[in-house]
Design a protein around this motif. Structure first.
Motif, PDB file in Angstrom:
ATOM      1  N   ASN A   1      43.080  63.995  20.334  1.00 55.38           N
ATOM      2  CA  ASN A   1      42.667  63.002  21.328  1.00 55.38           C
ATOM      3  C   ASN A   1      42.795  61.613  20.733  1.00 55.38           C
TER       4      ASN A   1
ATOM      5  N   SER B   1      47.750  66.110  23.274  1.00 56.65           N
ATOM      6  CA  SER B   1      47.299  64.981  24.078  1.00 56.65           C
ATOM      7  C   SER B   1      48.509  64.063  24.198  1.00 56.65           C
TER       8      SER B   1
ATOM      9  N   SER C   1      48.868  66.107  18.602  1.00 56.95           N
ATOM     10  CA  SER C   1      48.776  67.522  18.912  1.00 56.95           C
ATOM     11  C   SER C   1      48.130  68.256  17.744  1.00 56.95           C
TER      12      SER C   1
END
Lengths: 274, 168
Positions: free
Chosen positions: A44, A151, A155
């Motif tokens: 994220n 994301s 990753s």
């Protein structure tokens, strides 16, 4: 009614504790029992960004090692190129067998873990670069893992040093298949299980990926046989495999974008539906 | 009130930062890493808001989980430690602890040491048991608990000494 409110007010701490405990326990159980779809992951914006900064600093310290590895790989590729009878046909050479060059995506490990039972890596490329879950990750020495979450820009990779990982592999010279798992003990060794007794195995034989999975192409290096155990209960070997890769020291990796995969999974899905 | 809140918020962020950037990369013997981020829960004011502590420790654990890809084990462990903190206080300092003025970041006494050690043991046992998640791995989880407790306790005490305001 008043009594209920009084009860809630009096035990508010206990109730809050139980509520939060329920949430965190369900997160834990969920992460242990399902293969994918982890809710809390480091793919994220926040954690990916932090790890990228930290890694930028660390990179300077590892420049020499990384350069040596690249030089070594270069020398190997060059020797392959120059020792060929017809060195004009570069296109056929300049690839791993079964992987087209346009299918490879270069990425960088910005976070590496290897000290727990379930290890994950974080890479600095994500959906914007075309990374999708279930793609294979390799480097110049051998396999690294499989993409789990993605994301926009990052990753996470389920490492081969993860008790949940299970990868199809085979013995290079005899084509006997088995499953590659990790027992959680040493970072240098993984286990190949379910190899039939019929197979002739010797210490030092090379283990490569098998062609049965759609994630990895065939014949990507994994390691060499270190020890062979025979199971008393069934007719299978359990083989200790010494990895080519040093999983505690990973820099640049390649993500395999196989276009065949979609076709194969679609085909298998259609087969099931009928 | 405001200064206490500010101290806690900055402690929260600072401890998480050093945990993630420095201590998560430490691996003695391949599998022992200290977790000094739980100093936040240990150093939270004795008479502070209890629901606040529960919520803050849950958030603390959740952020740790996010950074280490571990599901919810840190969140659970932190929550358990926060909930049982008053009982550990009672155990280490005697029944009337709330009326004394306990200052944890001060010279190390047996009471303070036993409080820190017990808090770390409870946190680590929950953490490693949930991480193994199998009865067959219980022995290994216990071994990890013991060894990591040692390192975390030492790191915690060193950090307390380092950031102790020098009054004397």
């Amino acid at each position: 009614m008043q009594q209920i409110f009084y009860f809630i007010f009096k035990n508010s701490n206990k109730l809050l504790f139980l509520l939060l405990l329920g949430i965190s326990l369900s997160l834990t159980i969920q992460s242990h029992s399902f293969h994918r779809s982890k809710i809390i992951s480091s793919a994220n914006f926040l954690s990916g960004g932090v790890y990228e900064r930290v890694n930028n600093l660390n990179e300077y310290l590892n420049l020499k090692i990384e350069n040596d590895a690249l030089a070594l790989e270069n020398a190997k590729l060059k020797s392959m190129l120059f020792n060929l009878k017809d060195s004009s046909d570069i296109k056929r050479l300049d690839s791993i067998k079964g992987v087209k060059p346009e299918d490879l995506l270069v990425s960088k490990v910005i976070r590496n873990s290897y000290s727990v039972h379930e290890n994950y890596l974080t890479l600095n490329s994500g959906e914007l670069q075309g990374v999708k879950p279930d793609m294979g990750v390799i480097n110049s020495l051998g396999i690294v893992g499989i993409i789990e979450n993605t994301s926009a820009k990052y990753s996470t990779v389920i490492s081969i040093l993860n008790k949940k990982s299970q990868i199809n592999a085979k013995i290079k010279k005899s084509n006997h298949f088995g499953s590659l798992i990790w027992d959680g003990k040493s970072t240098g060794f993984v286990q190949l299980i379910d190899v039939p007794r019929l197979a002739s195995v010797r210490k030092g034989d090379t283990i490569v990926t098998g062609g049965q999975s759609v994630i990895f192409p065939e014949n990507i290096g994994i390691g060499t046989i270190d020890k062979i155990f025979t199971e008393e209960k069934n007719n299978y070997y359990t083989i200790n495999v010494k990895l080519f890769n040093d999983m505690t020291n990973l820099g640049h990796v390649y993500i395999i974008k196989s276009k065949d995969r979609e076709e194969i999974t679609n085909l298998e899905k259609r087969e099931k539906d009928e | 009130m405001n200064s206490a809140l500010l101290v806690n918020i900055s402690r929260f962020i600072l401890l998480l930062a050093i945990q993630i950037i420095i201590f998560n990369n430490m691996n003695f013997l391949g599998f022992i890493s200290p977790f000094p981020y739980l100093l936040f829960i240990i150093l939270y004011p004795v008479n502070g808001n209890k629901s606040g502590l529960l919520a803050a420790s849950f958030l603390l654990g959740l952020i740790m989980d996010m950074f280490s890809n571990s599901g919810g084990i840190h969140a659970t462990a932190c929550l358990v430690l926060a909930y049982f903190r008053p009982s550990i206080f009672k155990f280490a300092f005697g029944l009337s602890y709330e009326y004394q003025t306990i200052k944890l970041n001060d010279v190390l006494t047996p009471q303070r040491f036993s409080f820190i050690a017990f808090a770390v043991i409870i946190h680590h046992f929950t953490l490693f048991f949930l991480e193994a998640f199998q009865v067959s791995l219980l022995l290994e989880a216990l071994l990890r608990t013991v060894l990591s407790t040692l390192f975390t306790t030492i790191t915690c005490i060193i950090i307390i000494y380092l950031i102790k305001p020098n009054k004397r």
